[in-house]
Design a protein around this motif. Structure first.
Motif, PDB file in Angstrom:
ATOM      1  N   GLY A 451     -22.852 -17.271 -50.634  1.00 22.65           N
ATOM      2  CA  GLY A 451     -23.317 -16.291 -49.508  1.00 22.65           C
ATOM      3  C   GLY A 451     -24.719 -16.684 -48.841  1.00 22.65           C
ATOM      4  O   GLY A 451     -25.003 -16.586 -47.819  1.00 22.65           O
ATOM      5  N   VAL A 452     -25.554 -16.573 -49.828  1.00 25.31           N
ATOM      6  CA  VAL A 452     -27.038 -16.853 -49.511  1.00 25.31           C
ATOM      7  C   VAL A 452     -27.371 -18.328 -48.920  1.00 25.31           C
ATOM      8  O   VAL A 452     -27.712 -18.104 -47.486  1.00 25.31           O
ATOM      9  N   ALA A 453     -26.417 -19.239 -49.231  1.00 25.88           N
ATOM     10  CA  ALA A 453     -26.648 -20.422 -48.639  1.00 25.88           C
ATOM     11  C   ALA A 453     -26.187 -20.316 -47.166  1.00 25.88           C
ATOM     12  O   ALA A 453     -26.887 -20.905 -46.372  1.00 25.88           O
ATOM     13  N   ARG A 454     -24.773 -19.934 -47.158  1.00 22.92           N
ATOM     14  CA  ARG A 454     -24.308 -19.675 -45.862  1.00 22.92           C
ATOM     15  C   ARG A 454     -25.364 -18.737 -44.899  1.00 22.92           C
ATOM     16  O   ARG A 454     -25.377 -19.133 -43.464  1.00 22.92           O
ATOM     17  N   PHE A 455     -25.693 -17.614 -45.444  1.00 18.60           N
ATOM     18  CA  PHE A 455     -26.440 -16.902 -44.464  1.00 18.60           C
ATOM     19  C   PHE A 455     -27.708 -17.739 -44.103  1.00 18.60           C
ATOM     20  O   PHE A 455     -28.152 -17.483 -42.604  1.00 18.60           O
ATOM     21  N   MET A 456     -28.630 -18.356 -44.767  1.00 14.26           N
ATOM     22  CA  MET A 456     -29.528 -19.383 -44.477  1.00 14.26           C
ATOM     23  C   MET A 456     -29.153 -20.309 -43.444  1.00 14.26           C
ATOM     24  O   MET A 456     -30.041 -20.346 -42.357  1.00 14.26           O
ATOM     25  N   ILE A 457     -28.129 -20.953 -43.343  1.00 17.75           N
ATOM     26  CA  ILE A 457     -27.610 -21.751 -42.337  1.00 17.75           C
ATOM     27  C   ILE A 457     -27.382 -20.940 -41.154  1.00 17.75           C
ATOM     28  O   ILE A 457     -27.774 -21.414 -40.059  1.00 17.75           O
ATOM     29  N   GLU A 458     -26.547 -19.978 -41.125  1.00 18.91           N
ATOM     30  CA  GLU A 458     -26.172 -19.368 -39.956  1.00 18.91           C
ATOM     31  C   GLU A 458     -27.285 -18.533 -39.350  1.00 18.91           C
ATOM     32  O   GLU A 458     -27.302 -18.358 -37.985  1.00 18.91           O
ATOM     33  N   GLN A 459     -28.290 -18.149 -39.969  1.00 17.99           N
ATOM     34  CA  GLN A 459     -29.728 -17.447 -39.264  1.00 17.99           C
ATOM     35  C   GLN A 459     -30.696 -18.595 -39.250  1.00 17.99           C
ATOM     36  O   GLN A 459     -31.866 -18.195 -38.992  1.00 17.99           O
ATOM     37  N   SER A 460     -30.500 -20.088 -39.298  1.00 18.63           N
ATOM     38  CA  SER A 460     -31.274 -20.766 -38.804  1.00 18.63           C
ATOM     39  C   SER A 460     -32.518 -20.812 -39.611  1.00 18.63           C
ATOM     40  O   SER A 460     -33.797 -20.996 -39.149  1.00 18.63           O
ATOM     41  N   GLU A 461     -32.446 -20.425 -40.816  1.00 16.66           N
ATOM     42  CA  GLU A 461     -33.763 -20.438 -41.844  1.00 16.66           C
ATOM     43  C   GLU A 461     -33.966 -21.942 -42.593  1.00 16.66           C
ATOM     44  O   GLU A 461     -34.945 -21.873 -43.145  1.00 16.66           O
ATOM     45  N   LEU A 462     -33.129 -22.835 -42.259  1.00 17.80           N
ATOM     46  CA  LEU A 462     -33.724 -24.153 -42.680  1.00 17.80           C
ATOM     47  C   LEU A 462     -34.437 -24.769 -41.588  1.00 17.80           C
ATOM     48  O   LEU A 462     -34.586 -24.443 -40.502  1.00 17.80           O
ATOM     49  N   PRO A 463     -35.649 -25.500 -41.984  1.00 23.89           N
ATOM     50  CA  PRO A 463     -35.803 -26.133 -43.350  1.00 23.89           C
ATOM     51  C   PRO A 463     -36.473 -25.402 -44.680  1.00 23.89           C
ATOM     52  O   PRO A 463     -36.708 -26.001 -45.529  1.00 23.89           O
TER      53      PRO A 463
END
Length: 551
Positions: A451-463
């Motif tokens: 869930g944390v990983a998915r949230f980071m992807i969906e919120q454009s928190e990468l890289p």
């Protein structure tokens, strides 16, 4: 025909019944090699120039057979028939194949179901005249859901919410019937498997490739402890532009596995089909896709084409599957370093002093103790940051609990930001945490590892964002030491779990592991701490590089 029954024995596939189907296969293969399509996709088709159009008339097989020294031949330049490998690899008089897939994706859409693949593979095998044994092909759904009670916060307020299983790792560590699943994979129950085919959620494969690799490695190692050969299924998504990424991820995962793990390149075969051959369906894979995957599995294990089976789906799909399997054996599937743009990717920090920041919760202070313990054995120094930019900050990820104490994404201040799903309360946590690797209801996404990983992807928190899979670390610690708790008191995480988290962060940050020698007594406290340290390093390495760690 005399049948050799030794392990891995091979048989020349020259039965009388197959004369017509071999000719049909050869004629199709030859015809396909000279056929082009105006509607082919932009995907590189150089892997298989033999693609055919389902709308084109099939060869009827009525031409007189051409003879060679063996008595059966096709046109010059065709791919010769391979030596047939009988699929009863454990020689118990049965053919038993288990196929893992998932009916539901972490993304909320369909996953990659194994149900129809299993049906098609059974049909193909039962149409194989070399097989007189009983054929048993079983599909198993990775996806599951269960209401689980857990405590939240320091006071342990209780909630009961549905938890969901999507990943291979969660499939292994899901507490309900966990040992029964392992026993089944190892053939310790009623069925002794010849092959276990590992399929997965395409969303996880594409977006969290290291987590896919971790699960595939752990399952393949479990399977190899029994008599079955694990196979890794290359899937596909609706977006054909992702084919090369799927190819790289799956082959790197297989090559980096701790055991032999051949790939079934069904996704490569799918990419070679013409537009007309790629049907659509509300299910994934589609009917043609399910047959193509089954034909690819058949070709992988028998080294011959499903076109030779008396079960006749559109035979050109079998031709493409056989060609893809053959070509995949010699093709290069990736090159260079793996670029893992995911919440579990490498941080690439090269400085000798790393600076940190956190918001000061007791959980973060416990993790800091673990980080300091790790860095005391490392060559780098860890210091609290006093000015920007700092190397990293870390904090809770859950947006439903004290959001002011979350990790901060701010590239002007922090090079990287680590978020962890807050631990459940100790009143249920030793069990509920094991259900919480993938997903649970509750109004927020980011309260589980994925869930944390998915949230980071969906919120454009990468890289910049990095997820700390604390539940996955704990699950592996408990696997190594069954009486291991996640807690040192009713609420705070166990000191060894803090150290495992610190080791995970250190390896992700520096590409290193400061692990010392293994203590000789595996029942000692020192060994359990050492194992927690190793689990942190090993997990980080596999999530970064899709391979077993060198530590």
């Amino acid at each position: 025909m005399t049948r050799k029954r030794s392990h891995g024995s091979k048989h020349l596939h020259k039965t009388t019944r197959l004369g017509l189907s071999i000719l049909l296969f050869g004629s199709l293969l030859h015809a396909c090699s000279n056929e082009t399509h105006s509607d082919e996709s932009s995907t590189d088709i150089s892997r298989n120039p033999n693609s055919t159009d389902a709308a084109s008339p099939s060869d009827t097989g009525n031409e007189p057979p051409l003879q060679d020294d063996a008595g059966v031949n096709a046109d010059a330049g065709e791919t010769p028939m391979a030596t047939y490998v009988h699929p009863d690899r454990n020689n118990n008089g049965q053919i038993n194949i288990l196929i893992l897939g998932t009916s539901s994706s972490l993304s909320g859409g369909p996953g990659f179901s194994a149900d129809q693949i299993a049906t098609e593979l059974k049909n193909i095998l039962e149409g194989d005249s070399e097989i007189v044994e009983t054929v048993n092909v079983v599909s198993e759904d990775i996806y599951a859901s269960k209401p689980v009670t857990f405590g939240l916060g320091g006071n342990g307020s209780e909630y009961t919410l549905p938890h969901y299983r999507h990943s291979l790792t969660q499939y292994l560590y899901w507490p309900e019937d966990a040992q029964a699943r392992v026993d089944n994979l190892q053939g310790k129950d009623a069925v002794e498997w010849d092959y276990v085919v590992i399929g997965a959620d395409p969303y996880i494969v594409s977006n969290m490739p290291g987590y896919f690799a971790l699960g595939a490695h752990k399952l393949s190692a479990k399977i190899s402890e029994g008599s079955a050969q694990p196979l890794l299924l290359m899937m596909w998504s609706d977006d054909l532009s992702k084919t090369e990424r799927f190819e790289e991820i799956v082959y790197r995962t297989a090559d980096g596995a701790p055991v032999e793990l051949p790939v079934v390149p069904a996704g490569l075969a799918w990419a070679e089909l013409s537009t007309n051959q790629r049907d659509s369906s509300q299910n994934h894979p589609s009917p043609n896709g399910a047959y193509l995957a089954a034909a690819s599995i058949y070709s992988q294990i028998t080294e011959t084409s499903a076109a030779n089976s008396s079960y006749q789906y559109p035979v050109e799909l079998a031709v493409v599957a056989f060609s893809a399997v053959n070509q995949a054996k010699t093709n290069n599937h990736y090159s260079g370093d793996f670029e893992n743009q995911s919440p579990f990717g490498r941080c690439k920090v090269e400085t000798s002093t790393l600076t940190y920041n956190h918001t000061g919760t007791s959980s973060e202070r416990g993790i800091l103790d673990g980080l300091n313990w790790i860095f005391n054995q490392a060559t780098e120094d860890l210091q609290r940051g006093n000015s920007s930019p700092m190397t990293f900050n870390y904090g809770r990820a859950n947006t439903n609990f004290e959001p002011n104490k979350r990790y901060k994404i701010d590239p002007t201040r922090f090079q990287y930001s680590f978020g962890f799903p807050m631990q459940d309360h100790g009143n249920h946590g030793d069990v509920s945490m094991l259900y919480g690797l993938d997903e649970r209801d509750g109004g927020v996404v980011n309260d589980t590892d994925l869930g944390v990983a998915r949230f980071m992807i969906e919120q454009s928190e990468l890289p910049h964002g990095r997820a700390i899979p604390i539940r996955t670390l704990y699950a592996q610690m408990k696997e190594a030491t069954p009486n291991q708790s996640a807690y040192r008191d009713a609420w705070h995480m166990h000191r060894d779990l803090d150290k495992s988290i610190g080791a995970f962060m250190y390896t992700l940050l520096t590409n290193k592991c400061s692990l010392g020698g293994e203590p000789s007594d595996s029942s000692s406290r020192e060994w359990r701490t050492w194992k927690a340290h190793k689990i942190g390093c090993d997990t980080a390495w596999t999530l970064m590089y899709l391979e077993k760690s060198p530590f």
